[in-house]
Design a protein around this motif. Sequence first.
Motif, PDB file in Angstrom:
ATOM      1  N   ASP A  66       0.793  -1.225   0.000  1.00  0.00           N
ATOM      2  CA  ASP A  66       0.000   0.000   0.000  1.00  0.00           C
ATOM      3  C   ASP A  66       0.831   1.284   0.000  1.00  0.00           C
ATOM      4  OD1 ASP A  66      -2.243  -1.555  -0.008  1.00  0.00           O
ATOM      5  OD2 ASP A  66      -2.838  -1.101   2.044  1.00  0.00           O
ATOM      6  N   CYS A  67       1.836   1.354   0.864  1.00  0.00           N
ATOM      7  CA  CYS A  67       2.574   2.628   1.004  1.00  0.00           C
ATOM      8  C   CYS A  67       4.022   2.539   0.560  1.00  0.00           C
ATOM      9  CB  CYS A  67       2.486   3.130   2.439  1.00  0.00           C
ATOM     10  SG  CYS A  67       3.526   2.196   3.598  1.00  0.00           S
ATOM     11  N   ASN A  68       4.464   1.353   0.180  1.00  0.00           N
ATOM     12  CA  ASN A  68       5.815   1.113  -0.320  1.00  0.00           C
ATOM     13  C   ASN A  68       6.896   1.157   0.769  1.00  0.00           C
ATOM     14  OD1 ASN A  68       7.029   0.219  -2.678  1.00  0.00           O
ATOM     15  ND2 ASN A  68       7.904   2.231  -3.118  1.00  0.00           N
ATOM     16  N   ALA A  69       6.502   1.130   2.053  1.00  0.00           N
ATOM     17  CA  ALA A  69       7.489   1.065   3.133  1.00  0.00           C
ATOM     18  C   ALA A  69       8.273  -0.242   3.001  1.00  0.00           C
ATOM     19  CB  ALA A  69       6.796   1.136   4.492  1.00  0.00           C
ATOM     20  N   SER A  70       9.543  -0.203   3.398  1.00  0.00           N
ATOM     21  CA  SER A  70      10.371  -1.403   3.251  1.00  0.00           C
ATOM     22  C   SER A  70      10.083  -2.417   4.355  1.00  0.00           C
ATOM     23  CB  SER A  70      11.853  -1.016   3.263  1.00  0.00           C
ATOM     24  OG  SER A  70      12.186  -0.422   4.496  1.00  0.00           O
ATOM     25  N   ALA A  71      10.390  -3.652   4.061  1.00  0.00           N
ATOM     26  CA  ALA A  71      10.300  -4.780   4.989  1.00  0.00           C
ATOM     27  C   ALA A  71       8.947  -4.900   5.692  1.00  0.00           C
ATOM     28  CB  ALA A  71      11.437  -4.693   6.007  1.00  0.00           C
ATOM     29  N   PRO A  72       7.876  -5.085   4.946  1.00  0.00           N
ATOM     30  CA  PRO A  72       6.564  -5.247   5.597  1.00  0.00           C
ATOM     31  C   PRO A  72       6.545  -6.502   6.464  1.00  0.00           C
ATOM     32  CG  PRO A  72       6.430  -5.838   3.282  1.00  0.00           C
ATOM     33  CD  PRO A  72       7.801  -5.278   3.498  1.00  0.00           C
ATOM     34  N   ASP A  73       5.896  -6.408   7.617  1.00  0.00           N
ATOM     35  CA  ASP A  73       5.858  -7.564   8.501  1.00  0.00           C
ATOM     36  C   ASP A  73       4.439  -7.989   8.872  1.00  0.00           C
ATOM     37  OD1 ASP A  73       5.477  -5.302   9.994  1.00  0.00           O
ATOM     38  OD2 ASP A  73       7.037  -5.714  11.458  1.00  0.00           O
ATOM     39  N   TRP A  74       3.483  -7.586   8.046  1.00  0.00           N
ATOM     40  CA  TRP A  74       2.093  -7.989   8.185  1.00  0.00           C
ATOM     41  C   TRP A  74       1.592  -8.423   6.820  1.00  0.00           C
ATOM     42  CZ3 TRP A  74      -0.835  -7.921  12.731  1.00  0.00           C
ATOM     43  CH2 TRP A  74      -0.154  -7.422  13.845  1.00  0.00           C
ATOM     44  N   ALA A  75       0.460  -9.107   6.813  1.00  0.00           N
ATOM     45  CA  ALA A  75      -0.113  -9.558   5.549  1.00  0.00           C
ATOM     46  C   ALA A  75      -1.626  -9.403   5.564  1.00  0.00           C
ATOM     47  CB  ALA A  75       0.239 -11.021   5.294  1.00  0.00           C
ATOM     48  N   SER A  76      -2.161  -9.088   4.403  1.00  0.00           N
ATOM     49  CA  SER A  76      -3.599  -9.107   4.172  1.00  0.00           C
ATOM     50  C   SER A  76      -3.890 -10.418   3.463  1.00  0.00           C
ATOM     51  CB  SER A  76      -4.009  -7.926   3.287  1.00  0.00           C
ATOM     52  OG  SER A  76      -5.303  -8.138   2.775  1.00  0.00           O
ATOM     53  N   LEU A  77      -4.522 -11.343   4.179  1.00  0.00           N
ATOM     54  CA  LEU A  77      -4.780 -12.656   3.574  1.00  0.00           C
ATOM     55  C   LEU A  77      -5.713 -12.564   2.380  1.00  0.00           C
ATOM     56  CD1 LEU A  77      -5.097 -15.132   6.557  1.00  0.00           C
ATOM     57  CD2 LEU A  77      -3.169 -14.722   5.042  1.00  0.00           C
ATOM     58  N   ALA A  78      -6.773 -11.796   2.503  1.00  0.00           N
ATOM     59  CA  ALA A  78      -7.774 -11.733   1.434  1.00  0.00           C
ATOM     60  C   ALA A  78      -7.188 -11.249   0.118  1.00  0.00           C
ATOM     61  CB  ALA A  78      -8.940 -10.840   1.846  1.00  0.00           C
ATOM     62  N   PHE A  79      -6.201 -10.370   0.199  1.00  0.00           N
ATOM     63  CA  PHE A  79      -5.585  -9.838  -1.019  1.00  0.00           C
ATOM     64  C   PHE A  79      -4.222 -10.473  -1.289  1.00  0.00           C
ATOM     65  CE2 PHE A  79      -8.694  -6.680   0.235  1.00  0.00           C
ATOM     66  CZ  PHE A  79      -9.334  -6.454  -0.958  1.00  0.00           C
ATOM     67  N   GLY A  80      -3.749 -11.304  -0.373  1.00  0.00           N
ATOM     68  CA  GLY A  80      -2.482 -11.998  -0.569  1.00  0.00           C
ATOM     69  C   GLY A  80      -1.304 -11.065  -0.646  1.00  0.00           C
ATOM     70  N   THR A  81      -1.361  -9.952   0.102  1.00  0.00           N
ATOM     71  CA  THR A  81      -0.316  -8.944   0.022  1.00  0.00           C
ATOM     72  C   THR A  81       0.405  -8.776   1.346  1.00  0.00           C
ATOM     73  OG1 THR A  81      -1.938  -7.212   0.525  1.00  0.00           O
ATOM     74  CG2 THR A  81      -1.445  -7.612  -1.805  1.00  0.00           C
ATOM     75  N   LEU A  82       1.636  -8.281   1.260  1.00  0.00           N
ATOM     76  CA  LEU A  82       2.406  -7.947   2.456  1.00  0.00           C
ATOM     77  C   LEU A  82       2.305  -6.447   2.681  1.00  0.00           C
ATOM     78  CD1 LEU A  82       5.594 -10.132   1.974  1.00  0.00           C
ATOM     79  CD2 LEU A  82       3.479 -10.669   3.151  1.00  0.00           C
ATOM     80  N   ILE A  83       2.071  -6.082   3.943  1.00  0.00           N
ATOM     81  CA  ILE A  83       1.860  -4.675   4.296  1.00  0.00           C
ATOM     82  C   ILE A  83       2.627  -4.339   5.574  1.00  0.00           C
ATOM     83  CG2 ILE A  83      -0.364  -4.407   3.118  1.00  0.00           C
ATOM     84  CD1 ILE A  83      -1.770  -5.127   5.716  1.00  0.00           C
TER      85      ILE A  83
END
Length: 124
Positions: free
Chosen positions: A15-32
């Motif tokens: 979403d915001c392009n911050a480095s090293a995301p350590d959470w995930a949105s399962l429904a969208f299969g993305t790291l945030i």
Amino acid sequence: LNHVVNQKHNENCADCNASAPDWASLAFGTLICLQCAGYHRSFGTHVTLVRSLKLDSWSDEHIRFLELGGNGTFHKFVKLYCDKRNISCNHILETSNKYFIPEILYYRELLQALVDERIPKKYE
């Protein structure tokens, strides 16, 4: 889980392009990132389910969402939506409003169908 997290297209928050995301949105299969995870939590579980990569336990099914999705795949889907509408994708990708656009919400169904190994429901 590490094999998904370490993929190049997952190095930054979807979403915001911050480095090293350590959470995930399962429904969208993305790291945030943590901040965006807070936004996602505020959307409600009917939109997405958020999990910590480090604090939560992960089932094989949860990992499959990230394997079949990922930030790169999600961004490609959003860009296709933008191209189809002839609108700028930068604004869409940078805001949380994208999660309430029906066509982008349909991405959840497509990803869920892949995880479940079934044909997706028809978009209405």
